[in-house]
Design a protein around this motif. Sequence first.
Motif, PDB file in Angstrom:
ATOM      1  N   PRO A  29       3.265   9.005   1.844  1.00  0.00           N
ATOM      2  CA  PRO A  29       3.162   9.924   3.058  1.00  0.00           C
ATOM      3  C   PRO A  29       3.239  11.261   2.820  1.00  0.00           C
ATOM      4  O   PRO A  29       2.503  12.155   3.581  1.00  0.00           O
ATOM      5  N   GLU A  30       4.164  11.754   1.927  1.00  0.00           N
ATOM      6  CA  GLU A  30       4.139  13.120   1.749  1.00  0.00           C
ATOM      7  C   GLU A  30       2.904  13.642   1.065  1.00  0.00           C
ATOM      8  O   GLU A  30       2.320  14.774   1.505  1.00  0.00           O
ATOM      9  N   HIS A  31       2.286  12.911  -0.066  1.00  0.00           N
ATOM     10  CA  HIS A  31       0.956  13.341  -0.510  1.00  0.00           C
ATOM     11  C   HIS A  31       0.002  13.309   0.415  1.00  0.00           C
ATOM     12  O   HIS A  31      -0.913  14.223   0.537  1.00  0.00           O
ATOM     13  N   ALA A  32       0.007  12.467   1.292  1.00  0.00           N
ATOM     14  CA  ALA A  32      -1.247  12.484   2.606  1.00  0.00           C
ATOM     15  C   ALA A  32      -0.977  13.473   3.429  1.00  0.00           C
ATOM     16  O   ALA A  32      -2.062  13.998   3.895  1.00  0.00           O
ATOM     17  N   GLN A  33       0.397  13.966   3.561  1.00  0.00           N
ATOM     18  CA  GLN A  33       0.438  15.140   4.553  1.00  0.00           C
ATOM     19  C   GLN A  33      -0.051  16.278   3.919  1.00  0.00           C
ATOM     20  O   GLN A  33      -0.807  17.193   4.404  1.00  0.00           O
ATOM     21  N   LEU A  96      -3.717  21.743  12.531  1.00  0.00           N
ATOM     22  CA  LEU A  96      -3.305  22.142  11.405  1.00  0.00           C
ATOM     23  C   LEU A  96      -1.809  22.441  11.695  1.00  0.00           C
ATOM     24  O   LEU A  96      -1.000  22.031  10.751  1.00  0.00           O
ATOM     25  N   ALA A  97      -1.555  23.104  12.642  1.00  0.00           N
ATOM     26  CA  ALA A  97      -0.049  23.447  12.938  1.00  0.00           C
ATOM     27  C   ALA A  97       0.828  22.101  13.361  1.00  0.00           C
ATOM     28  O   ALA A  97       2.058  21.998  12.694  1.00  0.00           O
ATOM     29  N   THR A  98       0.346  20.923  13.765  1.00  0.00           N
ATOM     30  CA  THR A  98       0.983  19.756  13.962  1.00  0.00           C
ATOM     31  C   THR A  98       1.375  19.039  12.665  1.00  0.00           C
ATOM     32  O   THR A  98       2.103  18.717  12.473  1.00  0.00           O
ATOM     33  N   ALA A  99       0.354  19.002  11.650  1.00  0.00           N
ATOM     34  CA  ALA A  99       0.512  18.545  10.495  1.00  0.00           C
ATOM     35  C   ALA A  99       1.401  19.407   9.647  1.00  0.00           C
ATOM     36  O   ALA A  99       2.321  18.986   8.958  1.00  0.00           O
ATOM     37  N   ILE A 100       1.436  20.663   9.656  1.00  0.00           N
ATOM     38  CA  ILE A 100       2.380  21.518   8.816  1.00  0.00           C
ATOM     39  C   ILE A 100       3.827  21.360   9.243  1.00  0.00           C
ATOM     40  O   ILE A 100       4.775  21.133   8.708  1.00  0.00           O
ATOM     41  N   LYS A 106       9.690  11.949  10.248  1.00  0.00           N
ATOM     42  CA  LYS A 106       8.382  11.615  11.030  1.00  0.00           C
ATOM     43  C   LYS A 106       7.276  11.324  10.305  1.00  0.00           C
ATOM     44  O   LYS A 106       6.425  10.916  10.953  1.00  0.00           O
ATOM     45  N   ILE A 107       7.231  11.757   9.053  1.00  0.00           N
ATOM     46  CA  ILE A 107       5.769  11.535   8.605  1.00  0.00           C
ATOM     47  C   ILE A 107       5.393   9.975   8.311  1.00  0.00           C
ATOM     48  O   ILE A 107       4.188   9.835   8.117  1.00  0.00           O
TER      49      ILE A 107
END
Length: 499
Positions: A29-33, A96-100, A106-107
């Motif tokens: 999930p971190e890589h996906a983020q 973009l702001a939500t993903a950052i 929560k990821i």
Amino acid sequence: MTILHLPWLELSIAIPLIGALWIARKRDPEHAQRLTIVVQCLALLATIGAWVDFGSLRTFEAHDRWDLVSDLLGGEALIIDELNAPLLPLAALMYLATAIGTMRTKIRRFSFAGSLISEAILLATLSTRSPWMLVLLLGAGAIPPGLELRARRKPARVYGLHMALFLGLLTAGQILVRFDSLGDTAAAWGIGLSIAGLLVRCGVVPFHVWVTDLFEHATFGTSLLFVTPMVGAYAVMRLIVPVASEELLHAVALWALVTAVYSSGMALIQREARRFFSYVFLSHSALVLVGLDLATPIGLTGGLSIWLSLGLAMTGFGLTLRSIEARIGRVSLAEFHGLYEHTPRLAVFFLLTGLACVGFPGTFGFIGTELLVEGAVAASPWVGAAVVLAAALNGIAVVQAYFRVFTGARHRTTIPMRSRTPEKAAVLTLTLLIFGGGLYPQPGIASRYHAAIELIEQRRDTPPTPTKSPGQPSHDTAARRPTALPGTTAAIVETSTGH
């Protein structure tokens, strides 16, 4: 037909779709983020490119250089004009702001591939004014939150019933409106059904319960991204305002005004932060509808300006509240939490973005609120007073929530709760845009005023469908350019924009 230099609109839609297919295969999930952030940056650049390219053409509307979608479907499938030009970068920035701002806690619950698909649908929705394509995309946009509710095994009946009602009414209404052979009476019924469906989508009273239910059961990020772009208001501008009679628009504005006052009162008494946020949003989104349905240059300018400022402010406000949830879980407003000592930056962002929602002086929403109040007072002093009352109650609710979350107690914890760099970057960017638009409001207000004038000219060129029986004369609803008194906000806007 004016054409953009590059196919910016199709690129902005295709980039998230291709990115979603790519990221769906990632297990980390971190890589996906990280990949999602890259893809959404590219989509944001494409929307900004469309806006800049459109501005250089000095026209009211333009099409893509290679408008493949319009060639396949016909009509105005993808188009950029004064109305949606700033809405496209705003929508991309929200995602973009939500993903950052999504923290590690929560990821695993937030679907990054799903958010990219939703972003593509949203950008396509905001890029079209083709009635049937708009209806289709509005229906497609309602699917991802429903799938998330089912995947999380959360109650989805309230949300599903309201979305089915919205789509059913809107589809039936457009069938009656678009088939000229059915006559004026059928068209009038069609406009009424379309209005009813879009009011359900906008969450006006008594059809607001799906909004609070969605925030209660879905993830905060998904709920935030589904409601804050206000695609219901966009559909109203595309499908209703050009053809509805003046009486119908005033009725919708009155209904929205009731919703604004009711929701602001409900925000004052909420004991749970998510419900508080949903009522604050419902109140302000209803005020946007009030401005849009006044159908006067000043009122419409105010509504369009608040639309932009509210998108920035509510996104920042929601992301701040989401960050607090990531630290302490669901936030109760029935007690004091005293989090200021641990997260002073989040406290500042919470207060700044919350006050920006109500048009605090120095923020982007201040001038828009002034214009809306002036347009409302011109319609009726009671309408203007109700707008001021709703804004005042929302301001009190925001300050009250701030004291509950950040003051009044000493919060003890052994885990560091300070704000992380991605959170600060996301909310700080939105805050700078909010205050930048407030300190230098002229470009944004001038753009919205020009859009309002052009939309009213289109309304003048499109005779409204009569709401009475065919034997009775219909009212002439052609809007006239305002003659503002010297010294008023309206006069300042007109003078500075050259009208």
